[in-house]
Structure formats: C-alpha cells, structure tokens
Design an enzyme around this catalytic site. Structure first.
Site, PDB file in Angstrom:
ATOM      1  N   TRP A 148      10.929  -7.519 -32.568  1.00 54.15           N
ATOM      2  CA  TRP A 148      10.433  -8.573 -31.675  1.00 54.15           C
ATOM      3  C   TRP A 148      10.457  -9.902 -32.430  1.00 54.15           C
ATOM      4  O   TRP A 148      10.024  -9.963 -33.589  1.00 54.15           O
ATOM      5  CB  TRP A 148       9.009  -8.220 -31.233  1.00 54.15           C
TER       6      TRP A 148
ATOM      7  N   ASP B  13       3.141  -0.594 -33.073  1.00 48.03           N
ATOM      8  CA  ASP B  13       2.990  -1.601 -32.023  1.00 48.03           C
ATOM      9  C   ASP B  13       3.307  -0.909 -30.701  1.00 48.03           C
ATOM     10  O   ASP B  13       4.450  -0.525 -30.450  1.00 48.03           O
ATOM     11  CB  ASP B  13       3.968  -2.763 -32.285  1.00 48.03           C
TER      12      ASP B  13
ATOM     13  N   LYS C  69       1.688  -5.336 -20.107  1.00 47.49           N
ATOM     14  CA  LYS C  69       2.773  -4.841 -19.261  1.00 47.49           C
ATOM     15  C   LYS C  69       2.319  -3.689 -18.370  1.00 47.49           C
ATOM     16  O   LYS C  69       2.606  -3.679 -17.184  1.00 47.49           O
ATOM     17  CB  LYS C  69       3.956  -4.381 -20.111  1.00 47.49           C
TER      18      LYS C  69
HETATM   19  C1  LMR Z   1       8.873 -10.380 -25.010  1.00 44.96           C
HETATM   20  O1  LMR Z   1       9.328  -9.876 -26.033  1.00 44.96           O
HETATM   21  O2  LMR Z   1       9.569 -11.031 -24.222  1.00 44.96           O
HETATM   22  C2  LMR Z   1       7.423 -10.172 -24.676  1.00 44.96           C
HETATM   23  O3  LMR Z   1       6.822  -9.382 -25.640  1.00 44.96           O
HETATM   24  C3  LMR Z   1       6.710 -11.451 -24.448  1.00 44.96           C
HETATM   25  C4  LMR Z   1       6.560 -12.279 -25.685  1.00 44.96           C
HETATM   26  O4  LMR Z   1       5.434 -12.721 -25.909  1.00 44.96           O
HETATM   27  O5  LMR Z   1       7.512 -12.508 -26.410  1.00 44.96           O
END
Ligand code: LMR
Length: 397
Positions: free
Chosen positions: A130, A212, A247
């Site tokens: 992420w 996570d 989510k």
């Molecule tokens: C994403 O990866 O798009 C979501 O987890 C929202 C975010 O805060 O980035």
C-alpha cells in the site's frame, strides 16, 4: 517560519480523486482510491449501519469522551470477528484489543507503541505494498525494508524470493508486515500453505508478524479471509494486527479500526495496554465514538448482524463478478495479453500490468483514473463503464 516551505506532489492515491473530480469528460471513470461502489457508482451507507444509526440517534444521550480503549462491547466483538469465536488466544485472554481511528490509525498506533519499546525497529514490507505503508511506518520511527512479493510480468506471488529474503534477513526483534487478505495493491493473497510456511519461518527466525487486515470479508468470506492470521495467532507467541471497518462496514469517513496485540502470557496484556493507551493519549488522546458504536451495535444485534452479512456477501460477489466480466470482455475484444489472473485475485485491487506511460495515457486520453503502478479499484467498474475501460486498455497496449 513558513516562508521556505515547498509543496509536495499530490498523494499517489488520494490525489487521483481531485484530478477525477476536475475532469469535465462525461465518460470519466474513477478506479483510484479503494472504496466500494455499486452499479450506479455510489458508495452507499449499508442498511445495517443506517438502522444502527437510527437506534443510536434515539438512545445516545451524551457526547462526553468514551473510554480511551473504546467500548468493551466493540472490543469483544472485534476480537471475535478477527480471531474467531473460540480462538485459543481469546480463551486464554492473551490479546489486547483497543479501538483506533481507522485502519491507518491502528497501524500507526501499533507502530508508535513498538517504536517506543524498541526505537528504529525494522519492519519488512512486501514489494509492492500500500502506497502509504512505508511513509506511515517511517514517520512512527520504524525502519521499513522491502521484501520481494509480486512478479508484475507473470502476475503471481514470488513466494520463493520472499521466503529467501525473509529467511536470510528477518530476525528476532523485526516485524514482518503481512496483508491479512485482499493484498493491496496486487490482489494476490498467500494461500494456506504459504501462511503456514511464513508461520514456520517466524517460529524459526523469531520475527513478529504485523498483520494489516483492511478488507476482511471482501475476498472469500469473513472467516476465510482471517484464516491465515488465525493460524499465526494459534502458533506464534506474539502477533500484532491492525484492522479496519472502513470497507467491510462502509464506514470510511467515521474512522473505525482496531489494534490487537497477542502476547505469550495473559499476564503481559495489562502492561502493553497501559503503554498503548499512553501512546494514543499523546497522539489523538481519545478515539472517535460514532463508528465504533455502530459496529458494536450491528455485531451485537442478531437481525442487524445477519443483514450486514448479506450486504457484505453482496459486495464481495459483485466485485468477483466484475473481475470475471473484465477478463471476459478483454478476451472477447481480442486482447493480446492474458488477463485471466484478474478473476483469480482477491478484493478490490489488481494491477493491469501497464507501464507508467501507459497509465498516463489511460488518464489523459481516456479519462480513466488509476494509480501510477496500474492498480485499479475493481469495485469502480460497472456495466456502463467496462467497455470504455476495455477500449482504453487495448488502445494503450
Ligand atoms: C486505498 O489503497 O486506495 C485505500 O486503502 C484508501 C487509502 O487510504 O489509500
């Protein structure tokens, strides 16, 4: 004081929303930030949440602070949802669970707490991960280090390379971040054999997994999506879990998350909890109440809980259906590449496998918004925009 500040580029994910909103093209498609959307492109409030909000509005009689750790009911239901009703960790009371402001807040609280206990702790993160993980951990003082995870060209997990790196380098006192399910950004999840192998490696090398869990219920099911982390919790002395209700309860803006820390002995829990809460006190003091009260009410009220499970299954089925639809349409349109990996992946995200230049063309020429690394939010697709996406993919390829 502020005269020499220079602007930062827009956030890799959140910045796309602003660019999408400013685009006048009526055919624009937002596949950027990971929020669930229905066939009409809306992110609705779930029925079960609406019903809980009504009950809460009628019964709530104060806005004074809640307990720093969050409501007991919320924490109890959360740990059961994450670990399962009869998990040995819960039976033995070896877990500390506190309400945190969203999944990010939980990740950050856990990271800050660990950094206070051992400054500069190394945390292994998958490559890719992420977009916010590295910055979040670094700003808490941790030391993120990437390990191989996903082979972009083959669209598979490079598990041997991951295990080789972790096997040789991840050691006692290190954290290893694992995505509980619906890996963000790749959608490629570890299978149960791979979870078992990671668990055995953690036992051998002594590192501590930091899970996570942001998409529980959006991959294969609530219990199925937690099977890997439950196995870790059963077999390792220590485990950290940051989870989110953004989510699976659609509570994005309410910021509802949980930090869970599993200990070897029940007697260790109270000390950790006092340290975690002291850490929270210095960051945000007391967590927000509203979203947590809704989650607790839904999970504690049989009819609401049953309806929530139906709604969650509908979201999951819709996403899986969209995955299949996109792959089928690309094939039917004569795509030169094989996109059959898309229905095999889980959750909201998959990579299209485009270069940065191709992604820029998707945005500029077709007004289709996706992150630089060609991650799409599959839930942003619908029967109206899928043909446009297929045309764009074929166009840039
Ligand atoms: C994403 O990866 O798009 C979501 O987890 C929202 C975010 O805060 O980035």
């Amino acid at each position: 004081m502020f005269e020499s500040i220079t602007p930062r580029p827009p956030d890799a994910i959140l910045g796309l929303t602003a660019a999408f909103l400013a685009d006048p093209n009526p055919n624009k498609v937002d596949l950027g930030v990971g929020v669930y959307k229905d066939e009409q492109g809306r992110t609705p409030i779930m029925r079960s949440i609406k019903a809980a909000e009504k009950k809460l509005w009628e019964s709530e009689d104060t806005k004074t602070y809640i307990a720093q750790a969050g409501p007991d009911l919320y924490n109890t239901h959360s740990s059961r949802l994450i670990l399962g009703d009869n998990h040995p960790v819960l039976r033995d009371q070896r877990a500390m669970t506190v309400l945190a402001p969203g999944g990010s807040g939980a990740l950050r609280l856990g990271a800050e707490f660990i950094n206070r206990m051992k400054s500069g702790t190394r945390i292994w993160v998958s490559n890719p991960t992420w977009a916010n993980h590295t910055g979040l951990f670094k700003s808490a003082g941790l030391n993120p280090e990437p390990h191989p995870y996903y082979n972009y060209a083959a669209h598979v997990i490079d598990f041997d390379a991951m295990m080789d790196t972790l096997g040789k380098q991840a050691t006692v006192g290190d954290l290893v971040l694992l995505h509980g399910c619906c890996h963000n950004p790749s959608g490629a999840d570890l299978n149960m054999d791979q979870w078992r192998a990671v668990c055995a490696l953690a036992q051998k090398n002594g590192f501590t997994p930091y899970v996570d869990l942001a998409y529980q219920g959006l991959g294969d099911g609530v219990d199925e999506d937690a099977a890997g982390l439950r196995h870790l919790a059963e077999n390792l002395p220590e485990l950290v879990i940051a989870s989110s209700y953004s989510k699976n309860f659609g509570l994005y803006r309410e910021r509802v998350g949980v930090l869970t820390i599993v200990h070897e002995q029940a007697s260790q829990v109270a000390a950790t909890k006092s340290q975690v809460l002291a850490t929270a006190r210095e960051i945000y003091s007391v967590p927000p109440a509203h979203g947590a009260a809704l989650v607790a009410m839904v999970l504690d009220t049989p009819e609401l809980r049953a309806d929530w499970a139906v709604e969650l299954a509908d979201m999951r089925d819709r996403i899986n259906g969209l995955r299949q639809m996109l792959a089928d349409k690309l094939k039917a349109a004569g795509a030169s590449r094989d996109f059959s990996f898309i229905p095999a992946e889980k959750g909201m995200f998959s990579f299209l496998g485009l270069t940065r230049d191709q992604v820029q063309r998707m945005i500029k020429e077709y007004s289709i918004y996706l992150t630089d690394n060609s991650r799409i939010n599959v839930a942003g697709l619908n029967s109206q925009n899928v043909e446009h996406l297929v045309k764009a993919i074929l166009g840039v390829l």
